[in-house]
Scaffold this motif. Structure first.
Motif, PDB file in Angstrom:
ATOM      1  N   ASP A 291      16.176 -27.869 -30.124  1.00 16.20           N
ATOM      2  CA  ASP A 291      15.259 -27.489 -31.192  1.00 16.20           C
ATOM      3  C   ASP A 291      14.192 -28.571 -31.395  1.00 16.20           C
ATOM      4  O   ASP A 291      13.020 -28.276 -31.618  1.00 16.20           O
ATOM      5  CB  ASP A 291      16.056 -27.260 -32.478  1.00 16.20           C
ATOM      6  N   ILE A 306      15.634 -25.819 -38.992  1.00 17.58           N
ATOM      7  CA  ILE A 306      16.762 -25.600 -38.088  1.00 17.58           C
ATOM      8  C   ILE A 306      17.378 -26.933 -37.660  1.00 17.58           C
ATOM      9  O   ILE A 306      18.607 -27.090 -37.631  1.00 17.58           O
ATOM     10  CB  ILE A 306      16.303 -24.767 -36.865  1.00 17.58           C
ATOM     11  N   ILE A 368      25.349 -20.064 -39.410  1.00 20.59           N
ATOM     12  CA  ILE A 368      24.386 -19.108 -38.846  1.00 20.59           C
ATOM     13  C   ILE A 368      23.475 -18.552 -39.942  1.00 20.59           C
ATOM     14  O   ILE A 368      22.255 -18.451 -39.773  1.00 20.59           O
ATOM     15  CB  ILE A 368      25.135 -17.963 -38.116  1.00 20.59           C
ATOM     16  N   LEU A 369      24.057 -18.240 -41.104  1.00 21.38           N
ATOM     17  CA  LEU A 369      23.240 -17.717 -42.204  1.00 21.38           C
ATOM     18  C   LEU A 369      22.214 -18.747 -42.649  1.00 21.38           C
ATOM     19  O   LEU A 369      21.051 -18.422 -42.907  1.00 21.38           O
ATOM     20  CB  LEU A 369      24.137 -17.315 -43.378  1.00 21.38           C
ATOM     21  N   LEU A 371      20.927 -21.163 -40.856  1.00 21.02           N
ATOM     22  CA  LEU A 371      19.920 -21.333 -39.798  1.00 21.02           C
ATOM     23  C   LEU A 371      18.859 -20.240 -39.862  1.00 21.02           C
ATOM     24  O   LEU A 371      17.670 -20.502 -39.735  1.00 21.02           O
ATOM     25  CB  LEU A 371      20.594 -21.308 -38.417  1.00 21.02           C
ATOM     26  N   THR A 372      19.319 -19.007 -40.070  1.00 21.12           N
ATOM     27  CA  THR A 372      18.390 -17.879 -39.990  1.00 21.12           C
ATOM     28  C   THR A 372      17.655 -17.630 -41.300  1.00 21.12           C
ATOM     29  O   THR A 372      16.622 -16.962 -41.307  1.00 21.12           O
ATOM     30  CB  THR A 372      19.151 -16.600 -39.598  1.00 21.12           C
ATOM     31  N   SER A 373      18.160 -18.173 -42.415  1.00 20.04           N
ATOM     32  CA  SER A 373      17.587 -17.832 -43.717  1.00 20.04           C
ATOM     33  C   SER A 373      16.148 -18.324 -43.889  1.00 20.04           C
ATOM     34  O   SER A 373      15.421 -17.816 -44.726  1.00 20.04           O
ATOM     35  CB  SER A 373      18.458 -18.392 -44.842  1.00 20.04           C
ATOM     36  N   TYR A 375      13.822 -17.877 -41.826  1.00 23.17           N
ATOM     37  CA  TYR A 375      12.945 -16.826 -41.302  1.00 23.17           C
ATOM     38  C   TYR A 375      13.167 -15.492 -41.990  1.00 23.17           C
ATOM     39  O   TYR A 375      12.307 -14.635 -42.001  1.00 23.17           O
ATOM     40  CB  TYR A 375      13.172 -16.670 -39.794  1.00 23.17           C
ATOM     41  N   TYR A 376      14.385 -15.304 -42.505  1.00 23.00           N
ATOM     42  CA  TYR A 376      14.706 -14.031 -43.130  1.00 23.00           C
ATOM     43  C   TYR A 376      15.429 -14.330 -44.440  1.00 23.00           C
ATOM     44  O   TYR A 376      16.642 -14.469 -44.496  1.00 23.00           O
ATOM     45  CB  TYR A 376      15.580 -13.198 -42.180  1.00 23.00           C
ATOM     46  N   LEU A 379      18.972 -13.552 -46.243  1.00 22.80           N
ATOM     47  CA  LEU A 379      20.250 -14.117 -45.791  1.00 22.80           C
ATOM     48  C   LEU A 379      20.633 -15.396 -46.536  1.00 22.80           C
ATOM     49  O   LEU A 379      21.731 -15.915 -46.375  1.00 22.80           O
ATOM     50  CB  LEU A 379      20.170 -14.425 -44.278  1.00 22.80           C
TER      51      LEU A 379
END
Lengths: 421, 144
Positions: A291, A306, A368-369, A371-373, A375-376, A379
């Protein structure tokens, strides 16, 4: 000479235990904060700073300080003076400091003042006392030398943190970004990573029956990592570029790979949750390096988010949870056994392996939640909820082991605390 | 070879005997576990005997006995021996969970004990004005 190893060389269980049991409470608090109050998507918002510090100070700081107290006698023959009062002072100051710091991010000057004082007492106080004892140790080793550099880094992190507080509250005009870089680099790659390396030198070969780390690595890794921090701090003063952090990140990832190689060739083939937590930690730091390289090519805030999540929650928190699952049941067993109690449950009976495994899966979900939150955003709240549940499971598991100790202690009526404290 | 090197190496040898025993237990192969338990226990007892019969008494001539570090090491030997005995019983009773739990307890207890010896006690032995060659030779002659 040789005063380190005495009959009471282990501090009373109560001294480190209060730190270990506080960690999941702060972790759960971070989850509650995310679930009900915080908003996602910002790197340096007060909300993000609160979450980061609930974890770095409240969770990681707690466990690392508690564990150091426990490990110093074993690894260095060093015993901290008056363990019970000392741990009570540091622990209380760390709690007050962490909570005040979080409140201070919303512009309350009085909390900034309390945080600066309390965290100085906790971190600079602990760091100085421990460094002093470590320099008086009868014998040195790679681990002891790494611990010294880790503690020096802790002092730098804490001092830079206090300076940041002063800047935020208008008392100083020093460059915020540069000080922040030093604070984060010394904290994550100095204090935390160097301590992890130093403890790994000893713990991985012994607990998992692997070969030793290669001698040149053991001799120099912590020094090179520390030097890399100094070197990047100098150009960063001029260039103010957090790409410089790639250097220590690369080193830590390299060390993680070396650990992975040891684990792969371990003689003790049994797979247990602590090894899986360790693998998750190694995988996270490698992912963080990828990353980081991605960020070097296409710098975005998302890549920084991230990196932060992977390093703190993936690399460090996973490893610390794995260690807690070894340390707490062992200490419970050890202190009872030392008192001559024989009908003690085994380590695997103290913490149900099934629940440790459930914790592992939930930890991966939370990771995982998180990491992705960025962008979205939808979550982010589920991440908070998963974080709460995960920490409650950790608390339940640790309390289970601690309760066995206290139940037996009451049953047998030990004289406690020991008279010499 | 120094006392520290020899004894540290012997710690690793004991670990190497334990690892396959645990693997057999994990796979539920009690016949094999029982077979592997014998040399493992023997190696452990021999290691303790080398220390308690040769090394420790010599060291005590210089640093005295009483409640010092050597006393702590002996207490921990007793704790470890007790786990080994319980482990043997669990294997005979074919109680897999108990045996694996005792194995984990044995492992972590022994490793923290080894750390103290390797980090502190053996260094101490190397620094004392003793005839290390002779001590090493005597230790090598100890039988379990």
């Amino acid at each position: 000479m040789f005063t380190g190893l005495s009959l009471d060389q282990a501090p009373p269980f109560e001294a480190p235990l209060r730190f270990f049991l506080s960690a999941p409470l702060f972790g759960a608090a971070a989850g509650v904060f995310i679930l009900f109050f915080a908003s996602a998507g910002y790197l340096l918002s007060p909300d993000t700073l609160v979450i980061v510090h609930l974890y770095t100070l409240g969770f990681l700081g707690m466990v690392m300080i508690g564990a150091l107290q426990q490990m110093l006698p074993v690894l260095a023959g060093v015993k901290l003076p008056r363990p019970l009062p000392l741990s009570a002072i540091i622990h209380t100051a760390l709690i007050i400091g962490t909570i005040s710091l979080c409140l201070s991010f919303y512009g309350k000057e009085i909390f900034a003042a309390i945080a600066a004082i309390a965290l100085s007492v906790a971190l600079i106080g602990f760091g100085t006392v421990t460094l002093y004892e470590l320099f008086r140790a009868d014998f040195s080793s790679a681990t002891v030398s790494a611990m010294r550099l880790a503690l020096v880094s802790l002092l730098i992190t804490a001092i830079a943190g206090v300076i940041l507080l002063l800047i935020l509250n208008g008392y100083l005009e020093t460059d915020f970004q540069k000080t922040l870089l030093i604070h984060a680099a010394a904290g994550l790659f100095g204090w935390i990573s160097i301590l992890i390396a130093g403890v790994s030198y000893q713990v991985i070969p012994m607990f998992y029956v692997t070969s030793e780390f290669p001698a040149p690595l053991k001799k120099s890794f912590h020094l090179v990592l520390f030097l890399s921090l100094i070197v990047i701090s100098i150009p960063s003063m001029v260039f103010n570029n957090h790409l410089a952090l790639l250097a220590p990140l690369f080193l830590v990832a390299f060390f993680a790979l070396a650990s992975f190689k040891l684990f792969q060739n371990r003689k003790r083939k049994i797979t247990e949750p602590t090894i899986e937590f360790w693998y998750l930690s190694i995988g996270s730091i490698l992912a963080a390096l990828l990353d980081g390289i991605w960020y070097a090519l296409y710098p975005t805030d998302g890549a920084l988010w991230i990196a932060g999540v992977l390093i703190i929650y993936g690399f460090v928190v996973s490893l610390i949870i794995g260690m807690l699952y070894k340390i707490v049941p062992f200490l419970s067993w050890f202190h009872l056994s030392s008192k001559g109690v024989f009908d003690i449950p085994t380590m695997k009976e103290m913490i149900d392996q099934k629940w440790a495994k459930i914790h592992l899966y939930l930890h991966i979900v939370t990771l995982i939640l998180l990491l992705t939150s960025f962008y979205y955003e939808p979550l982010f709240k589920p991440a908070g909820l998963a974080m709460i549940i995960e920490n409650l499971i950790l608390l339940k598991n640790l309390l289970g082991a601690a309760k066995i100790y206290f139940a037996k202690k009451d049953e047998k009526g030990f004289e406690f605390p020991p008279p010499n404290i | 070879m120094s006392i520290k090197e020899y004894m540290t190496h012997d710690h690793r040898e004991c670990d190497n005997l334990y690892a396959p025993l645990e693997e057999a237990l994990n796979g539920g192969d009690f016949e094999k576990a029982l077979e592997l338990f014998v040399p493992f226990k023997e190696a452990m007892l021999r290691h303790f005997a080398m220390e308690e019969e040769v090394l420790f008494p010599k060291m005590e001539e210089f640093i005295g006995s009483g409640e010092g570090p050597i006393y702590v090491m002996k207490m921990e030997h007793a704790q470890i021996k007790s786990i080994i005995d319980q482990l043997g019983e669990a294997i005979e009773k074919r109680d897999q969970q108990k045996a694996l739990g005792l194995g984990e307890t044995f492992m972590i207890m022994t490793q923290q004990h080894n750390m103290k010896e390797e980090q502190i006690l053996y260094n101490m032995a190397e620094q004392l004005p003793m005839d290390k060659e002779a001590i090493l030779q005597q230790m090598k002659e100890v039988k379990a």
